[in-house]
Every structure is written in C-alpha cells, then in structure tokens.
Motif scaffolding. Structure first.
Motif, PDB file in Angstrom:
ATOM      1  N   MET A   1       0.819  -1.194   0.000  1.00  0.00           N
ATOM      2  CA  MET A   1       0.000   0.000   0.000  1.00  0.00           C
ATOM      3  C   MET A   1       0.863   1.257   0.000  1.00  0.00           C
ATOM      4  SD  MET A   1      -2.991   1.166   0.027  1.00  0.00           S
ATOM      5  CE  MET A   1      -3.936   2.562   0.439  1.00  0.00           C
ATOM      6  N   GLU A   2       1.951   1.199   0.734  1.00  0.00           N
ATOM      7  CA  GLU A   2       2.833   2.356   0.827  1.00  0.00           C
ATOM      8  C   GLU A   2       3.450   2.703  -0.530  1.00  0.00           C
ATOM      9  OE1 GLU A   2       6.827   3.590   3.306  1.00  0.00           O
ATOM     10  OE2 GLU A   2       5.481   2.075   4.134  1.00  0.00           O
ATOM     11  N   ALA A   3       3.726   1.699  -1.328  1.00  0.00           N
ATOM     12  CA  ALA A   3       4.329   1.920  -2.644  1.00  0.00           C
ATOM     13  C   ALA A   3       3.418   2.738  -3.546  1.00  0.00           C
ATOM     14  CB  ALA A   3       4.654   0.581  -3.305  1.00  0.00           C
ATOM     15  N   PHE A   4       2.112   2.612  -3.356  1.00  0.00           N
ATOM     16  CA  PHE A   4       1.145   3.369  -4.143  1.00  0.00           C
ATOM     17  C   PHE A   4       1.374   4.872  -3.996  1.00  0.00           C
ATOM     18  CE2 PHE A   4      -3.066   5.409  -4.431  1.00  0.00           C
ATOM     19  CZ  PHE A   4      -3.414   5.046  -5.723  1.00  0.00           C
ATOM     20  N   PHE A   5       1.749   5.303  -2.786  1.00  0.00           N
ATOM     21  CA  PHE A   5       1.953   6.723  -2.519  1.00  0.00           C
ATOM     22  C   PHE A   5       3.270   7.246  -3.103  1.00  0.00           C
ATOM     23  CE2 PHE A   5      -1.208   5.555   0.596  1.00  0.00           C
ATOM     24  CZ  PHE A   5      -2.061   6.640   0.581  1.00  0.00           C
ATOM     25  N   TYR A   6       4.102   6.353  -3.582  1.00  0.00           N
ATOM     26  CA  TYR A   6       5.331   6.740  -4.260  1.00  0.00           C
ATOM     27  C   TYR A   6       5.213   6.547  -5.765  1.00  0.00           C
ATOM     28  CZ  TYR A   6       7.267   6.452   0.436  1.00  0.00           C
ATOM     29  OH  TYR A   6       7.509   6.630   1.772  1.00  0.00           O
ATOM     30  N   LEU A   7       4.513   5.499  -6.170  1.00  0.00           N
ATOM     31  CA  LEU A   7       4.409   5.157  -7.587  1.00  0.00           C
ATOM     32  C   LEU A   7       3.573   6.170  -8.366  1.00  0.00           C
ATOM     33  CD1 LEU A   7       5.120   3.069  -9.762  1.00  0.00           C
ATOM     34  CD2 LEU A   7       2.975   1.917  -9.204  1.00  0.00           C
ATOM     35  N   VAL A   8       2.394   6.500  -7.862  1.00  0.00           N
ATOM     36  CA  VAL A   8       1.507   7.418  -8.592  1.00  0.00           C
ATOM     37  C   VAL A   8       2.149   8.802  -8.760  1.00  0.00           C
ATOM     38  CG1 VAL A   8      -0.727   8.601  -8.532  1.00  0.00           C
ATOM     39  CG2 VAL A   8      -0.588   6.158  -8.014  1.00  0.00           C
ATOM     40  N   PRO A   9       2.676   9.425  -7.704  1.00  0.00           N
ATOM     41  CA  PRO A   9       3.339  10.725  -7.920  1.00  0.00           C
ATOM     42  C   PRO A   9       4.559  10.620  -8.839  1.00  0.00           C
ATOM     43  CG  PRO A   9       2.859  10.424  -5.600  1.00  0.00           C
ATOM     44  CD  PRO A   9       2.583   9.121  -6.258  1.00  0.00           C
ATOM     45  N   SER A  10       5.269   9.489  -8.787  1.00  0.00           N
ATOM     46  CA  SER A  10       6.425   9.325  -9.676  1.00  0.00           C
ATOM     47  C   SER A  10       5.997   9.282 -11.133  1.00  0.00           C
ATOM     48  CB  SER A  10       7.196   8.050  -9.319  1.00  0.00           C
ATOM     49  OG  SER A  10       7.736   8.155  -8.031  1.00  0.00           O
ATOM     50  N   VAL A  11       4.902   8.592 -11.411  1.00  0.00           N
ATOM     51  CA  VAL A  11       4.377   8.554 -12.781  1.00  0.00           C
ATOM     52  C   VAL A  11       3.908   9.944 -13.198  1.00  0.00           C
ATOM     53  CG1 VAL A  11       2.526   7.617 -14.230  1.00  0.00           C
ATOM     54  CG2 VAL A  11       3.794   6.101 -12.693  1.00  0.00           C
ATOM     55  N   MET A  12       3.268  10.651 -12.280  1.00  0.00           N
ATOM     56  CA  MET A  12       2.834  12.018 -12.591  1.00  0.00           C
ATOM     57  C   MET A  12       4.029  12.922 -12.871  1.00  0.00           C
ATOM     58  SD  MET A  12      -0.274  12.441  -9.852  1.00  0.00           S
ATOM     59  CE  MET A  12      -0.542  14.155 -10.224  1.00  0.00           C
ATOM     60  N   ILE A  13       5.086  12.795 -12.080  1.00  0.00           N
ATOM     61  CA  ILE A  13       6.287  13.604 -12.296  1.00  0.00           C
ATOM     62  C   ILE A  13       6.894  13.294 -13.653  1.00  0.00           C
ATOM     63  CG2 ILE A  13       8.680  13.923 -11.537  1.00  0.00           C
ATOM     64  CD1 ILE A  13       7.629  13.693  -8.647  1.00  0.00           C
ATOM     65  N   ALA A  14       6.925  12.004 -14.035  1.00  0.00           N
ATOM     66  CA  ALA A  14       7.462  11.631 -15.345  1.00  0.00           C
ATOM     67  C   ALA A  14       6.646  12.278 -16.463  1.00  0.00           C
ATOM     68  CB  ALA A  14       7.474  10.117 -15.496  1.00  0.00           C
ATOM     69  N   GLY A  15       5.328  12.263 -16.345  1.00  0.00           N
ATOM     70  CA  GLY A  15       4.482  12.911 -17.357  1.00  0.00           C
ATOM     71  C   GLY A  15       4.686  14.413 -17.401  1.00  0.00           C
ATOM     72  N   LEU A  16       4.807  15.025 -16.239  1.00  0.00           N
ATOM     73  CA  LEU A  16       5.042  16.472 -16.187  1.00  0.00           C
ATOM     74  C   LEU A  16       6.402  16.835 -16.772  1.00  0.00           C
ATOM     75  CD1 LEU A  16       3.564  17.119 -12.641  1.00  0.00           C
ATOM     76  CD2 LEU A  16       2.622  17.956 -14.798  1.00  0.00           C
ATOM     77  N   LEU A  17       7.426  16.035 -16.490  1.00  0.00           N
ATOM     78  CA  LEU A  17       8.743  16.294 -17.079  1.00  0.00           C
ATOM     79  C   LEU A  17       8.712  16.125 -18.593  1.00  0.00           C
ATOM     80  CD1 LEU A  17      11.144  14.645 -14.486  1.00  0.00           C
ATOM     81  CD2 LEU A  17      10.878  17.078 -14.995  1.00  0.00           C
ATOM     82  N   PHE A  18       7.939  15.164 -19.074  1.00  0.00           N
ATOM     83  CA  PHE A  18       7.756  14.999 -20.519  1.00  0.00           C
ATOM     84  C   PHE A  18       7.149  16.270 -21.111  1.00  0.00           C
ATOM     85  CE2 PHE A  18       5.286  13.529 -24.202  1.00  0.00           C
ATOM     86  CZ  PHE A  18       6.307  12.944 -24.940  1.00  0.00           C
ATOM     87  N   GLY A  19       6.178  16.856 -20.407  1.00  0.00           N
ATOM     88  CA  GLY A  19       5.586  18.113 -20.857  1.00  0.00           C
ATOM     89  C   GLY A  19       6.580  19.261 -20.839  1.00  0.00           C
ATOM     90  N   VAL A  20       7.418  19.320 -19.817  1.00  0.00           N
ATOM     91  CA  VAL A  20       8.448  20.368 -19.728  1.00  0.00           C
ATOM     92  C   VAL A  20       9.399  20.277 -20.913  1.00  0.00           C
ATOM     93  CG1 VAL A  20      10.494  21.098 -18.424  1.00  0.00           C
ATOM     94  CG2 VAL A  20       8.345  20.689 -17.240  1.00  0.00           C
ATOM     95  N   PHE A  21       9.895  19.061 -21.191  1.00  0.00           N
ATOM     96  CA  PHE A  21      10.833  18.907 -22.298  1.00  0.00           C
ATOM     97  C   PHE A  21      10.169  19.201 -23.641  1.00  0.00           C
ATOM     98  CE2 PHE A  21      13.024  15.998 -19.198  1.00  0.00           C
ATOM     99  CZ  PHE A  21      14.032  16.901 -18.916  1.00  0.00           C
ATOM    100  N   GLY A  22       8.915  18.817 -23.807  1.00  0.00           N
ATOM    101  CA  GLY A  22       8.190  19.128 -25.041  1.00  0.00           C
ATOM    102  C   GLY A  22       8.012  20.626 -25.226  1.00  0.00           C
ATOM    103  N   LEU A  23       7.690  21.318 -24.148  1.00  0.00           N
ATOM    104  CA  LEU A  23       7.514  22.770 -24.201  1.00  0.00           C
ATOM    105  C   LEU A  23       8.823  23.468 -24.554  1.00  0.00           C
ATOM    106  CD1 LEU A  23       5.831  25.324 -23.653  1.00  0.00           C
ATOM    107  CD2 LEU A  23       6.487  25.099 -21.254  1.00  0.00           C
ATOM    108  N   ILE A  24       9.907  23.049 -23.927  1.00  0.00           N
ATOM    109  CA  ILE A  24      11.213  23.654 -24.219  1.00  0.00           C
ATOM    110  C   ILE A  24      11.614  23.367 -25.661  1.00  0.00           C
ATOM    111  CG2 ILE A  24      13.673  23.539 -23.668  1.00  0.00           C
ATOM    112  CD1 ILE A  24      12.807  23.145 -20.724  1.00  0.00           C
TER     113      ILE A  24
END
Length: 153
Positions: A1-24
């Motif tokens: 259960m604890e891993a869920f609180f690390y996995l979901v934000p990590s996936v979100m961060i990866a998607g957000l970083l993808f957006g940052v690199f696309g924007l740049i």
C-alpha cells in the motif's frame, strides 16, 4: 500500500517532465526559425481541426495548418503547424520564418519573443509547481509512514 503513494506521484512527475521537455523543444524550434533570418511566402494547403476529450471531460479543439513553401535553394518544403490563426484558410499566402539548415522546422508565427517567453514561462511555472507538489506529497507520505511505524509494536 505504501508503494502506491510513491508510484503514482512518480508517474505524474514523469508525465510532467515529458511536458516540460516538449515545451522547451517547441520554444527552441520557434526561436531557431525566427533567428534563422530567412523568410518565404508559403501557401496554406490545408486547414483542419482535431478534438480531444468529450464525455465527462472538457472538449479541446486544436486548429492545424499545412503550409508549403520553396526555399532559396529551390527545395519545396511542406510542414504542419498547430494552433495557428483561425483567419488563415486554404489558399492563403503567409510569410514563414525558417533557418537555412532546418527549413522543415519553419513557423508561420510572426516573431513575438515577449509573448513566447511569457507563454513558456507561465507554463513552465505551472508544471514546476505541479512537480513540486508531487515531491511534497511523496515526502509527506514518507514522513507519515515513518511516524506510523514508530507507533506500531
């Protein structure tokens, strides 16, 4: 259960970083075209829209234009650009800006460095705040789980 609180934000961060690199990448492409110093008259070959969303989500519409121009060397170049002006229709002539080494990365957008900087800066700020929130959430979750472990026998 604890891993869920690390996995979901990590996936979100990866998607957000993808957006940052696309924007740049998009901003650098437009600036390179403006800095290239070469212009040409291009014809709008096609104009179309794409939609995304629907159902329970907001519908988003994007206007695309397909342009074709001839470089100074006589090479015909065709490119597509999203989010163009709604007043440009098929058959219209527009001025495009491009760099000599990369004519396929041309843009029909008029040079507006301040606007590009403001748009990119605001989007980068938004994405940065979202990434910071995800990191804060992960750190807080870690702290809470560590404190909860101290209460357990």
């Amino acid at each position: 259960m604890e891993a869920f609180f690390y996995l979901v934000p990590s996936v979100m961060i990866a998607g957000l970083l993808f957006g940052v690199f696309g924007l740049i990448r998009r901003s650098r492409r437009v600036v390179r075209a403006w800095d290239g110093g070469l212009t040409a008259q291009a014809r709008c070959l096609r104009s179309y829209t794409t939609t995304s969303g629907g159902g329970d989500t907001m519908v988003s519409t994007t206007l695309h234009h397909v342009y074709e121009f001839t470089t100074r060397e006589g090479r015909a170049v065709r490119f597509e650009e999203a989010n163009g002006p709604g007043t440009t229709i098929e058959g219209d002539l527009v001025t495009v800006h491009y760099a000599a080494g990369r004519p396929e990365e041309a843009t029909a957008k008029a040079p507006a460095r301040g606007r590009l900087l403001a748009e990119s800066g605001c989007l980068l700020l938004f994405l940065g705040v979202a990434i910071a929130f995800c990191v804060f959430f992960m750190v807080t979750a870690h702290w809470m789980f560590a404190e909860a472990d101290d209460f357990m026998p």
